[in-house]
Design an enzyme around this catalytic site. Structure first.
Site, short mmCIF file in Angstrom:
data_model
loop_
_atom_site.label_atom_id
_atom_site.label_comp_id
_atom_site.label_asym_id
_atom_site.label_seq_id
_atom_site.Cartn_x
_atom_site.Cartn_y
_atom_site.Cartn_z
N ASP A 40 0.88 -1.18 0.00
CA ASP A 40 0.00 0.00 0.00
C ASP A 40 0.91 1.23 0.00
O ASP A 40 2.07 1.15 0.41
CB ASP A 40 -0.88 0.01 1.26
CG ASP A 40 -2.16 0.84 1.10
OD1 ASP A 40 -3.25 0.25 1.16
OD2 ASP A 40 -2.06 2.07 0.92
N ASP A 61 3.51 1.74 -4.43
CA ASP A 61 2.57 2.55 -5.22
C ASP A 61 2.18 1.70 -6.42
O ASP A 61 3.01 1.42 -7.29
CB ASP A 61 3.26 3.84 -5.65
CG ASP A 61 2.31 4.74 -6.46
OD1 ASP A 61 1.27 4.23 -6.94
OD2 ASP A 61 2.63 5.93 -6.60
N VAL A 62 0.91 1.31 -6.49
CA VAL A 62 0.50 0.36 -7.54
C VAL A 62 0.47 0.98 -8.94
O VAL A 62 0.25 0.27 -9.92
CB VAL A 62 -0.87 -0.29 -7.23
CG1 VAL A 62 -0.79 -1.18 -6.00
CG2 VAL A 62 -1.98 0.75 -7.12
N ASN A 88 -6.27 -5.16 -5.09
CA ASN A 88 -7.40 -4.51 -4.40
C ASN A 88 -7.30 -2.99 -4.30
O ASN A 88 -8.32 -2.33 -4.14
CB ASN A 88 -7.52 -5.13 -3.00
CG ASN A 88 -8.44 -4.35 -2.10
OD1 ASN A 88 -9.66 -4.46 -2.21
ND2 ASN A 88 -7.86 -3.52 -1.24
N SER A 140 -15.97 -3.67 -9.00
CA SER A 140 -17.04 -2.91 -8.34
C SER A 140 -18.32 -3.12 -9.15
O SER A 140 -18.25 -3.42 -10.35
CB SER A 140 -16.69 -1.42 -8.35
OG SER A 140 -17.81 -0.64 -7.94
N SER A 142 -19.72 -0.72 -10.02
CA SER A 142 -19.49 0.40 -10.95
C SER A 142 -18.78 -0.06 -12.22
O SER A 142 -18.62 0.72 -13.16
CB SER A 142 -18.66 1.49 -10.27
OG SER A 142 -19.34 1.95 -9.12
N TYR A 153 -14.12 6.17 -12.87
CA TYR A 153 -14.24 4.96 -12.03
C TYR A 153 -15.01 3.88 -12.79
O TYR A 153 -14.61 2.71 -12.80
CB TYR A 153 -14.94 5.35 -10.73
CG TYR A 153 -14.91 4.31 -9.63
CD1 TYR A 153 -13.71 3.95 -9.02
CD2 TYR A 153 -16.08 3.72 -9.16
CE1 TYR A 153 -13.68 3.02 -7.98
CE2 TYR A 153 -16.06 2.79 -8.13
CZ TYR A 153 -14.86 2.44 -7.54
OH TYR A 153 -14.84 1.53 -6.52
N LYS A 157 -13.22 0.35 -13.65
CA LYS A 157 -13.71 -0.90 -13.04
C LYS A 157 -14.28 -1.84 -14.11
O LYS A 157 -14.17 -3.06 -13.99
CB LYS A 157 -14.73 -0.59 -11.95
CG LYS A 157 -14.11 0.09 -10.72
CD LYS A 157 -13.07 -0.79 -10.04
CE LYS A 157 -12.59 -0.19 -8.71
NZ LYS A 157 -11.59 -1.03 -8.03
N THR A 188 -16.37 1.63 4.34
CA THR A 188 -14.92 1.78 4.49
C THR A 188 -14.63 3.28 4.38
O THR A 188 -15.52 4.06 4.04
CB THR A 188 -14.14 1.05 3.36
OG1 THR A 188 -14.36 1.79 2.13
CG2 THR A 188 -14.56 -0.38 3.18
#
Ligand code: NAI
Length: 261
Positions: A40, A61-62, A88, A140, A142, A153, A157, A188
């Protein structure tokens, strides 16, 4: 009751593990015996979750392919193999066109979609070397329909959902399963903005058949199922975890409007 040990001796990498669904997934998989390596950008939370779960944590950092590759390598160096990758990490990035700026667009695509490509690219050779394994991506709902004010987004997704399918068919004959979860609204930090506005929560309560947000643990259960040997014939699947939200056509609630009880 004894906890199942579906991940005993399995080596698992989870991204976005400092918070929310990623942290809940790390805790769930650790309880089931997994050897975890967590990544993360947020170090404090990541180190806390790692301490709780006996995991290794690596600031990652992804959006940086080299850092994602090093996270996966760290798992293989520490434990000699890789069995499961959970891609994730994600952000939402609200805005409507034409005002949504290109920087926000690129950032959402980079964190939510490019990251999955980087993770899978790094993990696949190791999963193949292990004789098979599983990838679970956090997509998601979404990614399977449009939302108001979330075009980047939605695009990212949807990309995750279809990349999941493409990789699933490509690697099925290598014993590698690739699935994704499609959570609805989950309690969350990502949904703190919505939760702070009563009118928004009233709308959600009307729209979600179960009339509540899901919990991170409820999504972690679905991720654990897809990653486990309980799902050995499941690949290319987008598992909706949304309290019934997408089961509805979107038509008004006639039962409520007509007082049908
Ligand atoms: P969260 O905000 O609690 O966790 C997201 C994590 O991703 C954070 O720890 C954050 O530091 C990390 N992250 C962000 N940018 C990163 C980067 N560049 N590199 C590495 N890590 C990065 O949110 P939540 O809800 O746990 O989100 C997890 C996943 O679930 C995301 O992919 C999100 O899109 C997805 N999701 C969440 C829903 C919700 O209602 N909370 C609904 C549907 C999907």
């Amino acid at each position: 009751m004894q906890t199942a040990q579906r991940f005993a001796d399995k080596v698992v990498v989870v991204t976005g593990a400092s918070s929310g669904i990623g942290a809940a997934t790390a805790r769930r998989l650790a309880r089931e015996g997994a050897k975890l390596v967590l990544g993360d950008v947020e170090v404090g939370g990541g180190e806390r979750v790692a301490a709780e779960t006996g995991a290794r944590f690596r600031r990652t950092d992804v959006t940086d392919e080299a850092q994602v590759a090093r996270l996966v390598e760290a798992a293989v160096d520490a434990h000699g193999r890789l069995d499961v990758l959970v891609n994730n990490a994600g952000i939402m990035g609200a805005g409507t066109l034409p005002d949504l700026d290109a920087d926000t667009w690129h950032r959402v695509i980079a964190i939510d979609l490019d990251s999955v490509f980087y993770g899978c690219r790094a993990a696949l050779p190791h999963l193949r070397a292990a004789g098979g394994g599983a990838i679970v991506n956090t997509a998601s709902i979404s990614g399977i329909g449009g939302d108001y004010a979330l075009p980047a987004y939605n695009a990212a997704k949807a990309g995750v959902v279809n990349l999941t399918r493409a990789l699933a068919i490509e690697h099925a004959d290598q014993g590698i399963r690739v699935n994704c979860v499609c959570p609805g609204p989950i309690d969350t930090p990502m949904t703190d903005v919505a939760k702070a506005i009563d009118a928004v929560m009233d709308e959600y309560a009307k729209a979600i058949p179960m009339a509540r947000f899901g919990t991170a643990d409820e999504v972690a259960s679905a991720i654990a199922f897809l990653a486990s040997d309980d799902a050995t014939y499941v690949t290319g699947h987008a598992l909706v975890v949304d309290g019934g939200l997408t089961a509805c056509t979107g038509q008004p609630n006639l039962r409520r409007a007509l007082g049908l009880g």
